[in-house]
Design a protein around this motif. Structure first.
Motif, PDB file in Angstrom:
ATOM      1  N   ASP A 156      23.316  60.949  31.476  1.00  0.00           N
ATOM      2  CA  ASP A 156      24.581  60.602  31.804  1.00  0.00           C
ATOM      3  C   ASP A 156      25.402  61.997  32.010  1.00  0.00           C
ATOM      4  O   ASP A 156      26.701  61.814  32.061  1.00  0.00           O
ATOM      5  N   ALA A 214      21.370  55.234  21.237  1.00  0.00           N
ATOM      6  CA  ALA A 214      22.033  55.626  22.325  1.00  0.00           C
ATOM      7  C   ALA A 214      22.804  54.489  22.781  1.00  0.00           C
ATOM      8  O   ALA A 214      23.554  54.818  24.002  1.00  0.00           O
ATOM      9  N   ALA A 260      12.694  59.038  31.411  1.00  0.00           N
ATOM     10  CA  ALA A 260      11.727  59.514  30.778  1.00  0.00           C
ATOM     11  C   ALA A 260      10.424  60.147  31.369  1.00  0.00           C
ATOM     12  O   ALA A 260       9.981  59.413  32.513  1.00  0.00           O
ATOM     13  N   ASP A 298      17.910  52.114  28.940  1.00  0.00           N
ATOM     14  CA  ASP A 298      18.789  52.838  29.542  1.00  0.00           C
ATOM     15  C   ASP A 298      19.653  52.543  30.819  1.00  0.00           C
ATOM     16  O   ASP A 298      20.679  52.976  30.742  1.00  0.00           O
ATOM     17  N   TYR A 307      20.309  62.602  20.759  1.00  0.00           N
ATOM     18  CA  TYR A 307      19.972  61.379  20.429  1.00  0.00           C
ATOM     19  C   TYR A 307      18.704  61.010  19.550  1.00  0.00           C
ATOM     20  O   TYR A 307      18.676  60.298  18.644  1.00  0.00           O
ATOM     21  N   ARG A 310      11.790  51.550  28.099  1.00  0.00           N
ATOM     22  CA  ARG A 310      13.054  52.449  27.819  1.00  0.00           C
ATOM     23  C   ARG A 310      13.835  52.835  28.963  1.00  0.00           C
ATOM     24  O   ARG A 310      14.997  52.769  28.837  1.00  0.00           O
ATOM     25  N   GLY A 333      19.892  64.999  30.757  1.00  0.00           N
ATOM     26  CA  GLY A 333      19.863  63.533  30.072  1.00  0.00           C
ATOM     27  C   GLY A 333      19.731  62.565  31.065  1.00  0.00           C
ATOM     28  O   GLY A 333      18.971  62.286  32.103  1.00  0.00           O
TER      29      GLY A 333
HETATM   30  O1  C5P Z   1      15.154  62.344  27.375  1.00  0.00           O
HETATM   31  P1  C5P Z   1      14.805  61.808  26.009  1.00  0.00           P
HETATM   32  O2  C5P Z   1      13.725  60.854  26.444  1.00  0.00           O
HETATM   33  O3  C5P Z   1      14.304  62.847  24.879  1.00  0.00           O
HETATM   34  O4  C5P Z   1      15.779  60.822  25.412  1.00  0.00           O
HETATM   35  C1  C5P Z   1      15.711  59.897  24.589  1.00  0.00           C
HETATM   36  C2  C5P Z   1      16.526  58.822  24.626  1.00  0.00           C
HETATM   37  O5  C5P Z   1      18.029  59.135  24.275  1.00  0.00           O
HETATM   38  C3  C5P Z   1      16.663  58.231  26.144  1.00  0.00           C
HETATM   39  O6  C5P Z   1      15.751  57.147  26.219  1.00  0.00           O
HETATM   40  C4  C5P Z   1      18.156  57.812  26.124  1.00  0.00           C
HETATM   41  O7  C5P Z   1      18.147  56.376  25.518  1.00  0.00           O
HETATM   42  C5  C5P Z   1      18.808  58.419  25.032  1.00  0.00           C
HETATM   43  N1  C5P Z   1      19.635  59.586  26.175  1.00  0.00           N
HETATM   44  C6  C5P Z   1      20.995  58.972  26.504  1.00  0.00           C
HETATM   45  N2  C5P Z   1      21.791  59.893  27.065  1.00  0.00           N
HETATM   46  C7  C5P Z   1      21.253  61.173  27.280  1.00  0.00           C
HETATM   47  C8  C5P Z   1      19.905  61.641  27.059  1.00  0.00           C
HETATM   48  C9  C5P Z   1      19.230  61.003  26.268  1.00  0.00           C
HETATM   49  O8  C5P Z   1      20.977  57.900  26.264  1.00  0.00           O
HETATM   50  N3  C5P Z   1      22.297  62.094  27.952  1.00  0.00           N
END
Ligand code: C5P
Length: 206
Positions: A114, A85, A9, A167, A35, A163, A112
């Motif tokens: 992954d 997620a 993030a 993640d 997500y 976060r 993202g």
């Molecule tokens: O990128 P962003 O902060 O908007 O993503 C929010 C949450 O979505 C992340 O903290 C993560 O847990 C999840 N995410 C994920 N895989 C992705 C994109 C986001 O698990 N490809």
């Protein structure tokens, strides 16, 4: 051409992805919004964030074309998104939609956690964008202040660290760089410098 951009993030990956998509004439998908979209449905309907059946249904119903960035970027939704997620069934449904987006011409930039490892392992270029937690918290703090809000730096930093931990430690598709990803540390870069560094990598591989 398919470009995969991953990172934590506030690493700058979203802004970078948008700039690169515009520069190379590619479509762009911020997969974090998918997500966030599922999390928002659960929040709006008062469902617990670990209700896997409802979350999976929300993922199926999600329309990638209708994701409203202004609504979904709200503080609190990111935290909820990292909870939905962790569920493999939610990830399966969203990854299918993300792959369909990536496959359509003329190519795309997906960002993202992954993308390089799971969603698009065959991407032409993979970037893994990082910055220290303190730098990322400062960026978020400035964004909120600039928008006229008042932000608590310590709270933002704690949120980012929580976060990151969720993640990277989850079992399903944890956040990590692909083996062939190019690491881009933006801790001391502004967006222009990061864009130039990223496009140099892309141009070298085209
Ligand atoms: O990128 P962003 O902060 O908007 O993503 C929010 C949450 O979505 C992340 O903290 C993560 O847990 C999840 N995410 C994920 N895989 C992705 C994109 C986001 O698990 N490809």
């Amino acid at each position: 051409m398919l470009i995969a951009i991953d990172g934590p993030a506030a690493s700058g990956k979203g802004t970078l992805a948008r700039r690169l998509a515009a520069h190379y004439g590619l479509r762009h998908l911020d997969t974090g919004l998918t997500y966030r979209g599922v999390a928002k449905t659960l929040l709006d309907t008062g469902r617990p964030l670990d209700d896997e059946a409802v979350a999976e249904e929300a993922a199926r119903a999600l329309d990638l074309g209708a994701l409203d960035r202004a609504v979904l970027s709200a503080h609190g939704i990111g935290e909820a998104a990292s909870k939905v997620a962790v569920m493999p069934s939610v990830r399966r449904v969203l990854v299918d939609k993300q792959r369909a987006f990536a496959a359509a011409p003329p190519g795309a930039v997906l960002d993202g956690r992954d993308i390089g490892t799971v969603v698009c392992p065959d991407a032409d270029v993979k970037l893994y964008v990082i910055a220290t937690a303190a730098v990322r918290a400062t960026r978020r703090w400035r964004e909120i202040e600039a928008a006229g809000g008042s932000a608590d730096y310590a709270g933002i930093l704690a949120d980012i660290e929580r976060r990151d931990a969720r993640d990277t430690e989850r079992a399903a598709s944890p956040m990590r760089p692909a083996e062939d990803a190019h690491l881009l540390d933006t801790s001391e870069m502004d967006i222009e410098t990061a864009f130039r560094a990223a496009s140099a990598v892309i141009d070298a591989r085209r």
